[in-house]
Design an enzyme around this catalytic site. Structure first.
Site, mmCIF file in Angstrom:
data_model
loop_
_atom_site.group_PDB
_atom_site.id
_atom_site.type_symbol
_atom_site.label_atom_id
_atom_site.label_comp_id
_atom_site.label_asym_id
_atom_site.label_seq_id
_atom_site.Cartn_x
_atom_site.Cartn_y
_atom_site.Cartn_z
ATOM 1 N N LYS A 22 0.805 4.317 6.940
ATOM 2 C CA LYS A 22 0.176 5.185 5.944
ATOM 3 C C LYS A 22 0.711 6.619 6.100
ATOM 4 O O LYS A 22 1.378 6.936 7.083
ATOM 5 C CB LYS A 22 -1.350 5.207 6.143
ATOM 6 C CG LYS A 22 -2.049 3.877 5.877
ATOM 7 C CD LYS A 22 -2.153 3.570 4.389
ATOM 8 C CE LYS A 22 -2.871 2.236 4.155
ATOM 9 N NZ LYS A 22 -2.155 1.095 4.796
ATOM 10 N N SER A 63 0.812 -1.217 0.000
ATOM 11 C CA SER A 63 0.000 0.000 0.000
ATOM 12 C C SER A 63 0.849 1.272 0.000
ATOM 13 O O SER A 63 0.328 2.355 -0.224
ATOM 14 C CB SER A 63 -0.938 0.015 1.211
ATOM 15 O OG SER A 63 -0.210 0.172 2.393
#
Lengths: 198, 198
Positions: free
Chosen positions: B155, B118
């Site tokens: 993230k 990701s």
DNA sequence: CCGATAGCTGTATAAATATACAGCTATCGG
DNA sequence: CCGATAGCTGTATATTTATACAGCTATCGG
């Protein structure tokens, strides 16, 4: 005594290895229980006993976290022996040498760092590491590690009808005629010479 | 806090090193007393406290033989995080990586093995080791290690007037709009890529 | 079906261990 | 001379830890 481990026992052994790596110390019984979800500390105890019986670990009786991995044990290297102390006392140990003890026969139990030149004519030089098999009995002509009172010495064992002599393999040194208490600590079964001494 | 040691303190530290090598475990207070001839276990305790204060060792409170050498500590390497467990729990640790933590700024507190793709567009690939500084606060644009309920994720942190978003740096993945409880575990301060992954 | 073995629960306890508190001496910079 | 610090003695205690004993289940070779 070096049987195969069951999968479960292997897991326990791996956990001990991991604990040594991650924590820097062997686990307690409680920590093993916790890791595997055991409800009883005895589950861990039993596993450890089996691992010890199978020769994978050594347990230091009565000592907290007293689990030692045999694989990283090697042979203890004994330096100068403090007067009166047991040869294998921790204080005499310089460390351990990674060395399978099946290299010698009979089995080597420890290495002794030789000091002095009294055995040079037998090819045992100052600084050599003498592989020693622990035993109380010596036969004529064997090179022994002997304790005379507080002193520990390496000499050739000679027993005649009426006396015991410890022979120095170097004319510059005198033989020792034993009259006091003599204890055989072990017999030489091998020799390791460090590159530095060559 | 990394002051110089006195000669005596250095001796104690060396003894701990030796104990780890010879015994395979850190010493107890009693063993230190024995080795140095102390009459009181508190002498050892005091020395250990000083060594801890000076940053040479870390003490595991309440644990037998709970002395860790900082020099061989390195940074803990965190693998997949078990649901609900504290990030730094022993069970999550894959080991330690020998790495001075002054390499990164702010200081790296641990390494996190990244799973998934990701963040590939930020140059963070599957299997990379992310150096993380432990903190509860993150600034806009920083890459964070965040906990959302039981999940731990890496993230980019984005805070707007009315909401917090965790941005995935890969169009194949969806951003996360935070609505539940969010906890910042730390911010990324560096990256290590193992040769295998290159 | 039997006995052996692996793998565990549950309980108990002596010994090992960490660690606090109080105090003492010698050294050293100011 | 003073206060701080290093380095120790001596005592006490709560925990941690190792470890014994009793017993239970499942598996497996014979």
């Amino acid at each position: 005594m070096d049987l195969k481990l069951t999968p479960r026992q292997q897991e326990i052994l791996d956990f001990i290895r991991n604990s040594l790596e991650v924590l820097g110390a062997p686990p307690t019984r409680a920590e093993i229980c916790n890791a595997f979800g055991f409800a009883s500390p005895n589950a861990a105890e039993d596993h450890l006993k089996v691992l010890a019986k199978k020769g994978a670990i050594v347990m230091e009786p009565g000592s907290a976290r007293g689990i030692r991995l045999v694989e990283q044990l090697g042979l203890p290297l004994i330096g100068s022996v403090a007067a009166g102390s047991p040869l294998l006392a921790v204080e005499n140990q310089l460390g351990r040498v990674q060395l399978g003890n099946q290299l010698f026969s009979p089995r080597a139990d420890y290495l002794l760092k030789v000091r002095g030149n009294s055995m040079t004519h037998a090819g045992i030089l100052d600084g050599d590491l003498l592989a020693v098999h622990k035993t109380n009995e010596a036969r004529n002509g064997q090179i022994v590690v002997a304790r005379l009172g507080d002193d520990v010495t390496v000499k050739r064992f000679k027993k005649t009808r009426n006396r015991i002599e410890l022979i120095a393999e170097n004319p510059d040194y005198e033989n020792i005629v034993v009259d006091g208490p003599l204890e055989i600590e072990g017999i030489a079964v091998g020799l390791i010479r460090n590159g530095d001494a060559l």
